[in-house]
Design a protein around this motif. Structure first.
Motif, PDB file in Angstrom:
ATOM      1  N   THR A  75       1.138  -1.302   0.076  1.00  0.00           N
ATOM      2  CA  THR A  75      -0.041  -0.015   0.087  1.00  0.00           C
ATOM      3  C   THR A  75       1.021   1.415   0.002  1.00  0.00           C
ATOM      4  N   LEU A  76       0.336   2.362  -0.590  1.00  0.00           N
ATOM      5  CA  LEU A  76       1.253   3.489  -0.428  1.00  0.00           C
ATOM      6  C   LEU A  76       1.697   4.059   0.780  1.00  0.00           C
ATOM      7  N   ILE A  77       0.801   3.849   2.019  1.00  0.00           N
ATOM      8  CA  ILE A  77       1.545   4.156   3.127  1.00  0.00           C
ATOM      9  C   ILE A  77       2.594   3.217   3.712  1.00  0.00           C
ATOM     10  N   ARG A 109       5.503   5.102   2.108  1.00  0.00           N
ATOM     11  CA  ARG A 109       5.451   6.550   2.596  1.00  0.00           C
ATOM     12  C   ARG A 109       6.007   6.448   4.044  1.00  0.00           C
ATOM     13  N   GLU A 110       5.686   5.391   4.820  1.00  0.00           N
ATOM     14  CA  GLU A 110       6.613   5.423   6.121  1.00  0.00           C
ATOM     15  C   GLU A 110       7.834   5.059   5.953  1.00  0.00           C
ATOM     16  N   THR A 170       9.495   8.444   4.502  1.00  0.00           N
ATOM     17  CA  THR A 170       9.652   9.600   5.420  1.00  0.00           C
ATOM     18  C   THR A 170      10.674   9.287   6.554  1.00  0.00           C
ATOM     19  N   PHE A 171      10.796   8.048   7.001  1.00  0.00           N
ATOM     20  CA  PHE A 171      11.699   7.692   8.173  1.00  0.00           C
ATOM     21  C   PHE A 171      12.995   8.022   7.703  1.00  0.00           C
ATOM     22  N   TYR A 172      13.597   7.464   6.644  1.00  0.00           N
ATOM     23  CA  TYR A 172      14.946   7.994   6.291  1.00  0.00           C
ATOM     24  C   TYR A 172      15.148   9.202   5.744  1.00  0.00           C
ATOM     25  N   THR A 173      16.107   9.855   6.228  1.00  0.00           N
ATOM     26  CA  THR A 173      16.457  11.375   5.696  1.00  0.00           C
ATOM     27  C   THR A 173      17.127  11.178   4.437  1.00  0.00           C
TER      28      THR A 173
END
Lengths: 787, 166
Positions: B60-62, B65-66, B69-72
């Motif tokens: 899933t997209l989320i 996304r998780e 966004t977690f890794y800079t």
């Protein structure tokens, strides 16, 4: 079994249990936030730390399994310090807004801060604030309060199957975010505020309306679907503020329909006082006046009785007693979704418990929108599929399930015979047969390949067959169910203990209805036909809405144009405009009573909500009616009524008296002699009509609820849907088209969708297409109307 | 890749991904390396790219996304041809990293996190690059440049600009 010592107390639990679960079961308090018994273990809040002797650092008890002889300590000086530090961390960014937070007073964070937290925080830097999300009509968010336990994320992934919430960023920037920022696309979304341990996700409808300590708690049984969940009703004074699941009951969650129907309890549609028709409207009346008018309408008349299966067992029994005393010849109907009244080989109700279905080797769902109809059973099937267990589905529509199905076949309702015959052929080739099978097969011409899926599943050791409304409301339902019964018997799924035959009932109490009303039941359609033909003088309607629900709205309207209607009930439906008299009966949350769910579990409601008006329990209204009609009332107290019920169904008495009431199951009826062979009927029209059941729109209570109506609007589909191929074959385009059926010609906006079976017109029962519910087949023609 | 084009992996990449997925118990395990590939191929991880990765791996997209966004080091915004990541953690700071960052920004006329209008240079600050012996450290497109001072950076920028013009 594993024996361990927790705080020097010897405890024995099953191997593999976590330390936290062992503590919970034995009343030893260990604080936790992220753990939830129904969800996977995340172990991210670190609040449940305990010490294990011989280990050099504290262990998170939620993810540490017990081992033999383990010595666990839950209260030491070191742990106290650890918990203090964790609380300090969790509270760094948590606002101190408990006085304006709905969770205040019912909040784990608040409780643990008092019990385990340091009394003072050392953090003096700026606190962060987080943007809120729109998670639909039922969930309010205040994400600044979030402590990132991820319970909601796991709930969306594992229970609801929607997976549309997640955790974005990390550290200080961590937020819970929804990708779908509209309606959280789940029929279980109302559980999110319950599983949130803090005030981040809150119940939207009751937001800012009451404090937890102002609420009084009532327990009852939800009657919004045949699952009959235990519910806890929280009210302030007379006003119901919310409905919640009951901890420790068979189902830990409840669906949005059962939860948010409560605003209908106070809706203007409630019948709270006796009313008599005056011209086009209704005027209030005293009970005496209302009964006088009722007697006038019913005395020495040929009467038909139509009632709703949703009353308590006591209420239903009183209807039978009243009928026998006053109208011994009256026809009685209660099922608005059954066209074929011949006895079914297996009656409505489940032979398996939902746990057994969850763990069966194979599950086959035939023609049922389980997600809308039985959301809690759907939840169990979802759990199955997550464990890699197969679920097969055959039906007229790819109902959305939020899970992956192992097999899926689209068929038209007229293909059911061919599907079953194909399955019979295959099981016979494998040497399994039952007496009568050859005869059944011989009377079906075609074979449909979807039968292969059914036969394959039947080869498993245990197979749960879930038979839904597409078969139950089929015009030839008795023969289809007999055919399925033969298949199940041939494959050994009909024996005691391995019985896998489950027929989804229309409503609660199905077992009681077949046992008590079996000899007098008629079809609702038959009742309306009789009224229309002038063979009935009046209809008595006890809490049902044949105009708004069911398969006979047109017939019901036609009948009520001719005969007067006496309505007894707790809430008005679309039928009420035809009533002459309305007599108020107490709603399901306002009575003490007993209910049976689809599995045959006895559910008792014993702490009712206060009545809002003059409504009385149904049995009192029924007995008063008997008296007014000049009969001796058959029973004069609830005890006598229960005795009458127990005499008719001794197993209910046994279950009610048993300490393990939850484990007692009332068996489903079997009709060994119900041998119905397929009828050879030529359908009048080329396309089959299947109506959609929507949990937000079906039933008088749901329609009277603003909250559910709002959700219904969000989840609505087009009124009339067909497969694109169906239109292509006819050379038609989506848009306004004429649906031609035995009811005449009606123009509807026709939409297309791939997941409708070709050859099927799929209609939303509520909405403009509601009037097509009477129809089983139709034809589509262009608006020019020349074909 | 232009902005309007739908992101697509090359055939070879897709085969590489397939082989990678086969090494793990489930496709989700391959998400991290596949995101690196996507960033390499498409420059940065736009929402469209994230959707495409989700589609390729059946997630899933989320879920995507998780991780993004977690890794800079996963970028959701485009960056310049030369991504200059200056370590400003303790050792580098003591050796003048802050002044270095100020100098770079002044020279390029941008702020930290911005890209020059010609799309050539992006300056960001990072936490410890793990090369304290060579402080201050600047990582430019996966290459470490140690003991960097203003003169070194000026020379680098000049050289890079010239090469690009040529």
């Amino acid at each position: 079994m594993t024996t361990l010592f927790i705080d020097d107390k010897e405890i024995t639990v099953e191997p593999g249990t976590s330390i936290l679960e062992a503590c919970r079961r034995h009343g030893i308090e260990v604080p936790y936030f992220c753990y939830h018994p129904e969800l996977s273990v995340a172990a991210n809040c670190r609040m449940c730390l305990v010490e294990v002797e011989g280990w050099n650092k504290p262990a998170a008890s939620c993810c540490t399994p017990v081992s033999e002889g383990m010595k666990v300590r839950t209260r030491t000086e070191a742990l106290k310090k650890d918990r203090e530090m964790i609380m300090e961390y969790l509270l760094i960014h948590h606002p101190l807004d408990c006085p304006v937070c709905d969770q205040g007073g019912d909040c784990k964070l608040q409780d643990y801060a008092v019990e385990y937290g340091p009394s003072k925080g050392r953090y003096s830097e700026p606190k962060r604030a987080v943007i809120n999300y729109d998670l639909g009509p039922f969930v309010n968010t205040c994400m600044t309060r979030c402590i990132h336990c991820t319970r909601c994320v796991r709930f969306a992934n594992e229970i609801a199957g929607t997976g549309d919430i997640g955790v974005l960023n990390r550290g200080d920037h961590m937020t819970i975010a929804g990708i779908v920022e509209e309606a959280l696309e789940s029929e279980l979304s109302g559980n999110l505020p319950d599983i949130c341990p803090v005030g981040a996700l809150l119940d939207k409808p009751s937001h800012d309306l009451a404090r937890p300590w102002e609420l009084s708690h009532h327990s009852s049984t939800c009657i919004q679907c045949p699952n009959g969940c235990d519910i806890q009703i929280e009210s302030r004074g007379e006003q119901v503020m919310r409905i919640r699941p009951v901890e420790g009951s068979p189902e830990p969650f409840i669906c949005d329909r059962g939860r948010y129907v409560y605003d209908s309890f106070r809706s203007p549609a409630r019948i709270l006082e006796p009313q008599i028709r005056q011209g086009d409207g209704f005027g209030s009346a005293t009970w005496e006046e209302a009964f006088a008018r009722t007697v006038e309408l019913l005395k020495d008349k040929r009467v038909g009785i139509l009632f709703s299966p949703y009353w308590s067992l006591e209420g239903l029994m009183s209807i039978r007693l009243m009928r026998d005393a006053v109208f011994p010849d009256a026809k009685v109907a209660f099922d608005l979704h059954r066209r074929d009244m011949r006895p079914f080989a297996f009656e409505e109700g489940f032979s398996m418990t939902t746990e057994q279905i969850e763990s069966a080797d194979q599950v086959v769902v035939l023609g049922c929108d389980l997600r809308q109809r039985l959301p809690l059973l759907m939840l169990r099937l979802r759990k199955r599929s997550r464990q890699g267990r197969p679920v097969t589905r055959i039906g007229a529509m790819n109902y959305r399930t939020n899970m992956s199905l192992s097999n899926d076949a689209l068929i038209r309702p007229r293909d059911w015979h061919a599907v079953i015959a194909r399955a019979m052929e295959q099981v016979q080739q494998l040497g399994k047969t039952a007496a009568g099978m050859d005869e059944w097969m011989a009377s079906v011409d075609g074979r449909h390949e979807a039968g292969k899926l059914l036969a394959d599943a039947l080869m498993a050791d245990t197979c749960a067959l879930i038979v839904g409304e597409e078969i139950r409301s089929h015009e030839d339902a008795a023969s289809l169910i007999y055919g399925l019964d033969l298949l199940m018997r041939a494959c050994g799924h009909a024996e005691e203990g391995r019985d896998g035959r489950n027929l989804v009932p229309e409503a609660m109490n199905a077992q009681m209805l077949s046992a008590v009303f079996g000899d007098v039941r008629a079809s609702a359609g038959e009742l309306f036909a009789l009224a229309q033909a002038g063979e009935l003088d009046a209809l008595v309607l006890v809490g049902s809405d044949p105009v708004g629900d069911g398969l006979f709205p047109s017939a019901a309207k036609a009948a009520l144009e001719r005969v007067p209607l006496v309505q007894v009930g707790a809430i008005e439906g679309e039928i009420s405009r035809y009533a002459e008299v309305k007599l108020p009966a107490a709603a399901y949350v306002e009575i003490e009573g007993t209910f049976l769910n689809m599995e045959g579990r006895v559910r008792t409601a014993n702490k009712p909500v206060k009545s809002l008006g003059e409504e009385r329990p149904l049995w009192k209204v029924m007995m008063r009616l008997a008296m007014e009609m000049g009969s001796e009332p058959p029973v004069v107290s609830l005890e006598e009524l229960r005795e009458a019920l127990y005499a008719a169904m001794p197993e209910v008495r046994d279950a009610c008296n048993s300490v393990e009431c939850d484990a007692c199951l009332i068996r489903v009826g079997r009709n060994r002699d119900a041998r119905a062979l397929p009828r050879k009927t030529a359908e009048a029209f080329p396309l089959d009509v299947v109506s959609r059941y929507s949990m937000y729109r079906e039933g008088m209570w749901a329609r009277a609820s603003e909250l559910l109506s709002e959700a219904g609007r969000i989840h609505a589909l087009d009124d009339v849907l067909v497969h694109p191929d169906t239109l292509a074959e006819l050379g038609l385009k989506p848009g306004p088209l004429v649906v031609e059926s035995f009811l005449g010609r009606h123009t509807f906006d026709i939409g297309v969708r791939d997941d409708v079976s070709p050859g099927v017109i799929y209609i939303a029962k509520r909405g403009v297409a509601g009037d097509l519910s009477d129809v089983t087949s139709a034809r589509l023609v262009g608006c020019g109307g020349d074909s | 890749m232009t902005m309007n084009e739908a992101p697509r992996f090359s055939e070879e990449r897709l085969q590489e991904i397939q082989a990678l997925v086969a090494r793990y118990p489930g496709p989700q395990s391959a998400l991290l390396p596949v995101l690196h590939m996507a960033q390499e191929d498409f420059g940065y991880l736009s929402l469209d790219v994230q959707k495409y990765v989700a589609e390729v791996l059946g997630l899933t997209l989320i879920q995507v996304r998780e991780v993004v966004t977690f890794y800079t080091m996963f970028r959701e915004q485009p960056c310049g041809k030369y991504l200059m990541e200056v370590c400003t953690n303790a050792s580098c700071m003591l050796n003048g990293a802050d002044e270095l960052v100020r100098h770079m920004c002044d020279k390029l006329g941008i702020k930290v996190g911005e890209t020059t209008p010609d799309g050539m240079f992006t300056v960001t600050e990072v936490e410890c690059a793990g090369a304290c012996s060579g402080a201050p450290v600047v990582q430019i497109n996966n290459v470490y440049h140690e003991n960097v001072d203003a003169a070194y950076i000026d020379a680098f920028i000049e050289k890079a600009s010239k090469e690009d013009a040529a």
